[in-house]
Design a protein around this motif. Structure first.
Motif, PDB file in Angstrom:
ATOM      1  N   TYR A 145       5.133  -6.814 -20.082  1.00  0.00           N
ATOM      2  CA  TYR A 145       5.633  -6.863 -18.708  1.00  0.00           C
ATOM      3  C   TYR A 145       4.826  -7.908 -17.941  1.00  0.00           C
ATOM      4  O   TYR A 145       3.699  -8.245 -18.334  1.00  0.00           O
ATOM      5  N   VAL A 146       5.381  -8.391 -16.816  1.00  0.00           N
ATOM      6  CA  VAL A 146       4.698  -9.422 -16.039  1.00  0.00           C
ATOM      7  C   VAL A 146       4.778  -9.103 -14.555  1.00  0.00           C
ATOM      8  O   VAL A 146       5.629  -8.331 -14.091  1.00  0.00           O
ATOM      9  N   GLY A 147       3.862  -9.725 -13.803  1.00  0.00           N
ATOM     10  CA  GLY A 147       3.836  -9.526 -12.356  1.00  0.00           C
ATOM     11  C   GLY A 147       2.963 -10.570 -11.692  1.00  0.00           C
ATOM     12  O   GLY A 147       2.581 -11.571 -12.302  1.00  0.00           O
ATOM     13  N   VAL A 148       2.645 -10.311 -10.431  1.00  0.00           N
ATOM     14  CA  VAL A 148       1.838 -11.237  -9.639  1.00  0.00           C
ATOM     15  C   VAL A 148       0.672 -10.482  -9.009  1.00  0.00           C
ATOM     16  O   VAL A 148       0.660  -9.246  -8.979  1.00  0.00           O
ATOM     17  N   SER A 149      -0.268 -11.225  -8.480  1.00  0.00           N
ATOM     18  CA  SER A 149      -1.449 -10.616  -7.877  1.00  0.00           C
ATOM     19  C   SER A 149      -1.888 -11.430  -6.673  1.00  0.00           C
ATOM     20  O   SER A 149      -1.868 -12.667  -6.712  1.00  0.00           O
ATOM     21  N   ASN A 150      -2.256 -10.724  -5.614  1.00  0.00           N
ATOM     22  CA  ASN A 150      -2.769 -11.339  -4.388  1.00  0.00           C
ATOM     23  C   ASN A 150      -1.726 -12.222  -3.699  1.00  0.00           C
ATOM     24  O   ASN A 150      -2.085 -13.186  -3.021  1.00  0.00           O
ATOM     25  N   TYR A 151      -0.463 -11.900  -3.864  1.00  0.00           N
ATOM     26  CA  TYR A 151       0.610 -12.588  -3.157  1.00  0.00           C
ATOM     27  C   TYR A 151       0.886 -11.860  -1.837  1.00  0.00           C
ATOM     28  O   TYR A 151       0.804 -10.632  -1.771  1.00  0.00           O
ATOM     29  N   SER A 152       1.258 -12.613  -0.820  1.00  0.00           N
ATOM     30  CA  SER A 152       1.694 -12.000   0.437  1.00  0.00           C
ATOM     31  C   SER A 152       3.090 -11.408   0.246  1.00  0.00           C
ATOM     32  O   SER A 152       3.709 -11.553  -0.825  1.00  0.00           O
ATOM     33  N   SER A 170      -0.363  -6.819  -7.617  1.00  0.00           N
ATOM     34  CA  SER A 170      -1.698  -6.253  -7.485  1.00  0.00           C
ATOM     35  C   SER A 170      -2.361  -6.839  -6.240  1.00  0.00           C
ATOM     36  O   SER A 170      -2.417  -8.064  -6.086  1.00  0.00           O
ATOM     37  N   VAL A 171      -2.830  -5.958  -5.350  1.00  0.00           N
ATOM     38  CA  VAL A 171      -3.449  -6.399  -4.100  1.00  0.00           C
ATOM     39  C   VAL A 171      -4.627  -5.501  -3.761  1.00  0.00           C
ATOM     40  O   VAL A 171      -4.696  -4.350  -4.213  1.00  0.00           O
ATOM     41  N   GLU A 172      -5.524  -6.021  -2.953  1.00  0.00           N
ATOM     42  CA  GLU A 172      -6.596  -5.170  -2.439  1.00  0.00           C
ATOM     43  C   GLU A 172      -6.008  -4.231  -1.392  1.00  0.00           C
ATOM     44  O   GLU A 172      -5.338  -4.661  -0.459  1.00  0.00           O
ATOM     45  N   TRP A 173      -6.319  -2.938  -1.534  1.00  0.00           N
ATOM     46  CA  TRP A 173      -5.739  -1.944  -0.618  1.00  0.00           C
ATOM     47  C   TRP A 173      -6.665  -0.747  -0.545  1.00  0.00           C
ATOM     48  O   TRP A 173      -7.039  -0.167  -1.563  1.00  0.00           O
ATOM     49  N   SER A 174      -7.062  -0.400   0.638  1.00  0.00           N
ATOM     50  CA  SER A 174      -7.914   0.766   0.851  1.00  0.00           C
ATOM     51  C   SER A 174      -7.886   1.104   2.328  1.00  0.00           C
ATOM     52  O   SER A 174      -7.227   0.424   3.129  1.00  0.00           O
ATOM     53  N   GLY A 179      -4.097  -4.241   5.025  1.00  0.00           N
ATOM     54  CA  GLY A 179      -3.170  -5.345   5.211  1.00  0.00           C
ATOM     55  C   GLY A 179      -1.879  -5.251   4.404  1.00  0.00           C
ATOM     56  O   GLY A 179      -0.808  -5.633   4.903  1.00  0.00           O
ATOM     57  N   PRO A 180      -1.909  -4.755   3.147  1.00  0.00           N
ATOM     58  CA  PRO A 180      -0.669  -4.690   2.370  1.00  0.00           C
ATOM     59  C   PRO A 180       0.444  -3.868   3.024  1.00  0.00           C
ATOM     60  O   PRO A 180       1.618  -4.042   2.680  1.00  0.00           O
ATOM     61  N   GLU A 181       0.078  -2.998   3.938  1.00  0.00           N
ATOM     62  CA  GLU A 181       1.098  -2.155   4.561  1.00  0.00           C
ATOM     63  C   GLU A 181       2.015  -2.941   5.488  1.00  0.00           C
ATOM     64  O   GLU A 181       3.114  -2.485   5.813  1.00  0.00           O
ATOM     65  N   ARG A 182       1.580  -4.131   5.909  1.00  0.00           N
ATOM     66  CA  ARG A 182       2.417  -4.926   6.809  1.00  0.00           C
ATOM     67  C   ARG A 182       3.629  -5.491   6.086  1.00  0.00           C
ATOM     68  O   ARG A 182       4.759  -5.360   6.574  1.00  0.00           O
ATOM     69  N   GLU A 183       3.419  -6.123   4.939  1.00  0.00           N
ATOM     70  CA  GLU A 183       4.516  -6.810   4.257  1.00  0.00           C
ATOM     71  C   GLU A 183       4.619  -6.492   2.768  1.00  0.00           C
ATOM     72  O   GLU A 183       5.727  -6.386   2.240  1.00  0.00           O
ATOM     73  N   LEU A 193       9.077  -2.967  -7.198  1.00  0.00           N
ATOM     74  CA  LEU A 193       7.816  -3.308  -7.841  1.00  0.00           C
ATOM     75  C   LEU A 193       6.800  -2.191  -7.641  1.00  0.00           C
ATOM     76  O   LEU A 193       6.761  -1.537  -6.600  1.00  0.00           O
ATOM     77  N   GLY A 194       5.958  -1.993  -8.632  1.00  0.00           N
ATOM     78  CA  GLY A 194       4.842  -1.078  -8.478  1.00  0.00           C
ATOM     79  C   GLY A 194       3.613  -1.835  -8.021  1.00  0.00           C
ATOM     80  O   GLY A 194       3.450  -3.024  -8.322  1.00  0.00           O
ATOM     81  N   VAL A 195       2.734  -1.162  -7.288  1.00  0.00           N
ATOM     82  CA  VAL A 195       1.509  -1.790  -6.783  1.00  0.00           C
ATOM     83  C   VAL A 195       0.301  -1.259  -7.537  1.00  0.00           C
ATOM     84  O   VAL A 195       0.113  -0.054  -7.667  1.00  0.00           O
ATOM     85  N   LEU A 196      -0.493  -2.190  -8.056  1.00  0.00           N
ATOM     86  CA  LEU A 196      -1.805  -1.859  -8.593  1.00  0.00           C
ATOM     87  C   LEU A 196      -2.812  -2.242  -7.517  1.00  0.00           C
ATOM     88  O   LEU A 196      -2.966  -3.423  -7.196  1.00  0.00           O
ATOM     89  N   ALA A 197      -3.453  -1.251  -6.941  1.00  0.00           N
ATOM     90  CA  ALA A 197      -4.358  -1.481  -5.816  1.00  0.00           C
ATOM     91  C   ALA A 197      -5.777  -1.675  -6.325  1.00  0.00           C
ATOM     92  O   ALA A 197      -6.352  -0.779  -6.936  1.00  0.00           O
ATOM     93  N   TRP A 198      -6.336  -2.879  -6.061  1.00  0.00           N
ATOM     94  CA  TRP A 198      -7.715  -3.113  -6.494  1.00  0.00           C
ATOM     95  C   TRP A 198      -8.687  -2.886  -5.343  1.00  0.00           C
ATOM     96  O   TRP A 198      -8.315  -2.926  -4.178  1.00  0.00           O
ATOM     97  N   SER A 199      -9.935  -2.594  -5.688  1.00  0.00           N
ATOM     98  CA  SER A 199     -10.964  -2.206  -4.711  1.00  0.00           C
ATOM     99  C   SER A 199     -10.482  -1.091  -3.802  1.00  0.00           C
ATOM    100  O   SER A 199     -10.556  -1.193  -2.577  1.00  0.00           O
TER     101      SER A 199
END
Length: 310
Positions: A145-152, A170-174, A179-183, A193-199
């Motif tokens: 499978y493929v995806g993106v990371s740190n994209y707006s 995959s985005v930083e989310w805590s 910030g990811p909650e905006r867009e 898409l599923g989100v892999l939340a880092w940190s």
């Protein structure tokens, strides 16, 4: 441990993912092996690696086969960024990405990864060229499978429009990085898409360890990691940490367990990828899987951290 679908795809990940960014540097191979064993015993499967930064791939590759069979893991690999955390270099050209994946497979000692992510957006490379590397990886069986990371949000939507096989971002989310909650969150929901939340622990600050200073053995005290932690050592973040500590005391759990439980409550989150440096730190995070947050607590945490979501 709960296993969750990644968006609308057939891929599943463990609710907690295991980050390996510091393996080989702050975490030696012996400690990494113990961390992996604790993670597997808890039902975890998803291990997140990063090419070009740190030695996590090499250490994991040495453990696969000896400590754990390959089929027991869901390996997430990334490409497109290398160098130091404080000054990363981005190159998402097709040739660079293809070469990076082949090197990752050699280091990991496997013929495929389960999820491969382009780690950064670049205005200097046509998006279609970058995405063609993802298509190649799937076509040749190197990535399932493929995806993106740190994209707006808009970058994610554009990528998914050009490449409908994307399944994850995959985005930083805590609680101190909302910030990811905006867009990104609404984009991921709309696109399946599923989100892999880092940190998910705010680079460590949500454990409460920095409330009265900087521990000598912490990331913030390390010369090569202090700049990574410092963005979350603000007055706004401190107010969030105090609220987390107070709520955790009331619920009888640790601050890190509460912070992880808050994030795992979000339907779009497939996995919260935490990067413990020791097995003891991982054991401290695992109780998050059993924490049920009352609506009132969620409301208070949302309110106190709301400025960080804007």
């Amino acid at each position: 441990m709960e296993h969750r679908p990644v968006g609308s795809s057939g891929l599943t990940t463990s609710a907690l993912g295991l980050g390996t960014l510091h393996w080989g540097a702050d975490t030696d191979e012996h400690e990494a092996g113990e961390i992996l064993e604790v993670f597997l015993d808890a039902g975890g499967t998803t291990v997140d690696t990063t090419a070009g930064i740190g030695a996590g791939e090499e250490v994991l590759g040495a453990l696969v086969g000896s400590t754990v069979p390959r089929e027991a893991l869901t390996i997430v690999a990334k490409a497109g960024v290398d160098g130091e955390l404080s000054s990363p270099r981005v190159d998402v050209s097709r040739g660079r990405l293809m070469a990076s994946l082949d090197r990752s497979l050699r280091r990991l000692g496997t013929d495929h990864v389960d999820l491969w992510l382009v780690q950064a957006w670049s205005p200097h490379v046509p998006l279609a060229e970058t995405l063609s590397a993802l298509q190649w990886a799937q076509r040749t069986g190197r990535a399932r499978y493929v995806g993106v990371s740190n994209y707006s949000g808009w970058q994610t939507a554009r990528a998914a429009t050009l490449e409908p096989d994307l399944v994850a971002t995959s985005v930083e989310w805590s609680l101190v990085a909302r910030g990811p909650e905006r867009e990104v969150e609404p984009a991921a929901l709309a696109l399946g898409l599923g989100v892999l939340a880092w940190s998910p622990l705010g680079r460590g600050v949500l454990t409460g360890k920095y409330r009265v200073g900087t521990p000598a053995d912490s990331r913030a005290a390390a010369a090569h990691l202090s700049s990574f932690v410092s963005p979350h050592l603000t007055s706004g973040a401190r107010r969030v940490v105090e609220a987390v500590v107070t709520a955790a005391d009331g619920l009888g759990c640790s601050p890190q367990a509460l912070a992880l439980a808050w994030l795992l409550d979000k339907d779009v989150v497939a996995s919260a990828v935490t990067g413990p440096r020791t097995a003891a730190q991982l054991r401290g995070a695992l109780p998050a899987l059993d924490v049920e947050l009352p609506e009132q607590i969620v409301g208070v945490l949302d309110e106190v951290s709301d400025p960080l979501a804007r």
